[in-house]
Design a protein around this motif. Structure first.
Motif, PDB file in Angstrom:
ATOM      1  N   UNK A 188       0.348  -2.497  -4.798  1.00 11.33           N
ATOM      2  CA  UNK A 188      -0.923  -3.159  -5.088  1.00 11.33           C
ATOM      3  C   UNK A 188      -2.078  -2.170  -4.978  1.00 11.33           C
ATOM      4  N   UNK A 189      -1.895  -1.132  -4.161  1.00 12.40           N
ATOM      5  CA  UNK A 189      -2.971  -0.169  -3.911  1.00 12.40           C
ATOM      6  C   UNK A 189      -2.381   1.182  -3.562  1.00 12.40           C
ATOM      7  N   UNK A 190      -2.979   2.251  -4.095  1.00 15.94           N
ATOM      8  CA  UNK A 190      -2.632   3.601  -3.679  1.00 15.94           C
ATOM      9  C   UNK A 190      -3.860   4.229  -3.024  1.00 15.94           C
TER      10      UNK A 190
ATOM     11  N   UNK B 197      -7.039   2.076  -6.696  1.00 18.83           N
ATOM     12  CA  UNK B 197      -6.966   3.417  -6.110  1.00 18.83           C
ATOM     13  C   UNK B 197      -8.240   3.716  -5.319  1.00 18.83           C
ATOM     14  N   UNK B 198      -8.069   4.332  -4.128  1.00 18.79           N
ATOM     15  CA  UNK B 198      -9.206   4.621  -3.264  1.00 18.79           C
ATOM     16  C   UNK B 198      -8.949   5.931  -2.522  1.00 18.79           C
TER      17      UNK B 198
ATOM     18  N   UNK C 192      -1.478  -0.689 -13.988  1.00 19.34           N
ATOM     19  CA  UNK C 192      -1.035  -1.927 -14.598  1.00 19.34           C
ATOM     20  C   UNK C 192      -2.039  -3.033 -14.257  1.00 19.34           C
ATOM     21  N   UNK C 193      -1.965  -4.183 -14.919  1.00 21.25           N
ATOM     22  CA  UNK C 193      -2.952  -5.240 -14.658  1.00 21.25           C
ATOM     23  C   UNK C 193      -3.011  -5.702 -13.205  1.00 21.25           C
ATOM     24  N   UNK C 194      -1.874  -5.807 -12.526  1.00 20.28           N
ATOM     25  CA  UNK C 194      -1.854  -6.337 -11.167  1.00 20.28           C
ATOM     26  C   UNK C 194      -1.243  -5.368 -10.163  1.00 20.28           C
ATOM     27  N   UNK C 195      -1.004  -4.140 -10.575  1.00 19.47           N
ATOM     28  CA  UNK C 195      -0.355  -3.172  -9.687  1.00 19.47           C
ATOM     29  C   UNK C 195      -0.610  -1.767 -10.204  1.00 19.47           C
ATOM     30  N   UNK C 196      -0.143  -0.799  -9.454  1.00 20.57           N
ATOM     31  CA  UNK C 196      -0.174   0.601  -9.882  1.00 20.57           C
ATOM     32  C   UNK C 196       1.205   1.184  -9.649  1.00 20.57           C
TER      33      UNK C 196
ATOM     34  N   UNK D 281       0.846  -1.194   0.000  1.00 17.42           N
ATOM     35  CA  UNK D 281       0.000   0.000   0.000  1.00 17.42           C
ATOM     36  C   UNK D 281       0.880   1.243   0.000  1.00 17.42           C
ATOM     37  N   UNK D 282       0.575   2.178  -0.878  1.00 13.59           N
ATOM     38  CA  UNK D 282       1.185   3.508  -0.839  1.00 13.59           C
ATOM     39  C   UNK D 282       0.101   4.495  -0.422  1.00 13.59           C
ATOM     40  N   UNK D 283       0.326   5.198   0.676  1.00 10.71           N
ATOM     41  CA  UNK D 283      -0.601   6.210   1.175  1.00 10.71           C
ATOM     42  C   UNK D 283      -0.038   7.568   0.790  1.00 10.71           C
TER      43      UNK D 283
END
Length: 417
Positions: A172-174, A297-298, A156-160, A12-14
């Motif tokens: 995996x998530x930002x 992304x959220x 990307x398909x499995x990541x950002x 996770x990138x915050x």
């Protein structure tokens, strides 16, 4: 990858190290079971730690009324002891009255913590101290705050991939926790609905002639709202919401004239109010993102929703977002699901979006009918304050909302993990 931190890949990138973003990063190890070393917290301008007895000009004038639910969330995150060390001010009562009545008339609305057998209704906390405590908790868990500004997102398909001014990271998530002017929201293409209130919130510190009685005082003015929030120093933090032209007029006044108009606006409920700080003004607007989540992304906190400050709930709503998202990710991780999958992130969105929009609509109505409203509906709303005060059932409902102990709460808001 390039840059100093190029070797790092994260779960996770915050993005955004304010109180909500930092608290969310600290919650991930505690609630979601994600190791802190697998979390990157990006903040363009990490603050220097708050020092004891720092003057208000250095720590900032903005404060938040932290609810019981938020206190529990910060406790689970490991940040509450440091918040307490910053000497926040507990408030035991709220006293609200309309423009056409006296402070102690039957039209006033009074909340008492004792009515719910609680020691207080919450704490008034400096935002800088809140941020410092949350960042400290994340660092204590083994995380680090990276000074970086996001410039692009590549899905990307499995990541950002998160491109910054000092390299790029793959996750995996930002999570966009970067406030009302969120770069993540813009870069990811989230839509927003924005309403300008055409108001400014004038903030400052004042010393009242009489003790504040550990009470949060609020008067609906007919053309705005004035809140006097107690501080442990005996001072009060003011939030004076006014039409833009009127706010600019009072900001331009000499200090003595400003003090007199402020005292008059408060109906001298605490006697004469004397300035002890500079005055600042913040533009007020309502912002709602129709969607909180897309694949990878959220959004949380002010990146997803900005509400009117008259109820002091902005940070509390953001901390509930943080706890709900951390709990959602923890459940997905236990089930072996992809943390960045849209089906996972939509669970969080469904959980929080309706509650946030309902609260935003309520604050908008308070502003429209109690703060600035005219006519029959506004008069009826003002009379309704006294009716609520005389109805124990309705009053208890509002008290529980103020404490943050009602509704579909995350486990952390109940003090559990």
């Amino acid at each position: 990858m390039t840059g100093r931190h190029a070797a790092a890949d994260f779960d996770v990138v915050v993005v955004g190290g304010g109180p909500v973003g930092a608290a969310f990063a600290a919650l991930l190890p505690a609630v979601a079971g994600i190791e802190a070393r697998r979390v990157a917290l990006l903040e363009r301008d990490p603050p220097a730690p708050v020092r004891p007895a720092m003057p208000a000009a250095e720590t900032g004038l903005r404060v938040s009324a932290i609810s019981r639910a938020s206190q529990r969330i910060l406790g689970v995150a490991g940040a509450w002891p440091a918040v307490l060390a910053s000497t926040p001010c507990p408030y035991e009562r709220m006293h609200v009255w309309p423009s056409d009545s006296e402070p102690n008339s039957s039209a006033a609305l009074r909340f008492e913590a004792a009515a719910l057998h609680e020691p207080d209704l919450g704490h008034i906390v400096e935002n800088r101290a809140l941020q410092d405590a949350a960042l400290g908790a994340f660092r204590a868990a083994g995380g680090c705050c990276i000074p970086a500004q996001v410039t692009a997102l590549v899905f990307e398909p499995r990541a950002i991939r998160i491109h910054c001014d000092d390299g790029s990271w793959r996750a995996r998530l930002v999570v966009g926790a970067d406030g009302a002017r969120s770069a993540i929201r813009a870069l990811a293409g989230f839509e927003t609905r924005v309403e300008d209130y055409a108001q400014l919130g004038v903030v400052a510190r004042v010393r009242p002639e009489r003790p504040h009685e550990f009470t949060a005082w609020q008067r609906f003015l007919g053309h705005g709202t004035l809140a006097l929030l107690p501080l442990v120093s005996g001072e009060c933090s003011i939030v004076w919401s006014l039409p833009r032209a009127e706010a600019e007029r009072v900001l331009a006044m000499a200090a003595q004239r400003f003090e007199q108009e402020l005292t008059d606006a408060s109906q001298a409920v605490l006697g004469r109010l004397a300035l002890t700080s500079v005055r600042l003004a913040l533009p007020l607007r309502r912002l709602l993102a129709p969607r909180y989540a897309i694949e990878r992304c959220v959004l949380i906190g002010d990146a997803a929703h900005v509400v009117h400050p008259l109820a002091g709930q902005g940070v509390n709503l953001g901390l509930l977002d943080a706890a709900a998202l951390a709990e959602t990710l923890g459940a997905a991780r236990q089930q072996g699901e992809d943390l960045g999958a849209l089906r996972v992130l939509r669970r969080y969105e469904r959980w929080r979006k309706g509650e946030n929009e309902a609260m935003s609509a309520a604050f908008d109505a308070f502003n429209a009918f109690l703060s600035t409203g005219q006519g029959a509906i506004a008069r009826l709303a003002r009379r309704g304050l006294g009716w609520v005060d005389r109805s124990e059932v309705v009053k208890r409902f509002f008290l529980e909302r103020a404490l943050g102990t009602a509704g579909d709460l995350p486990a952390a808001a109940r003090g559990r993990v």
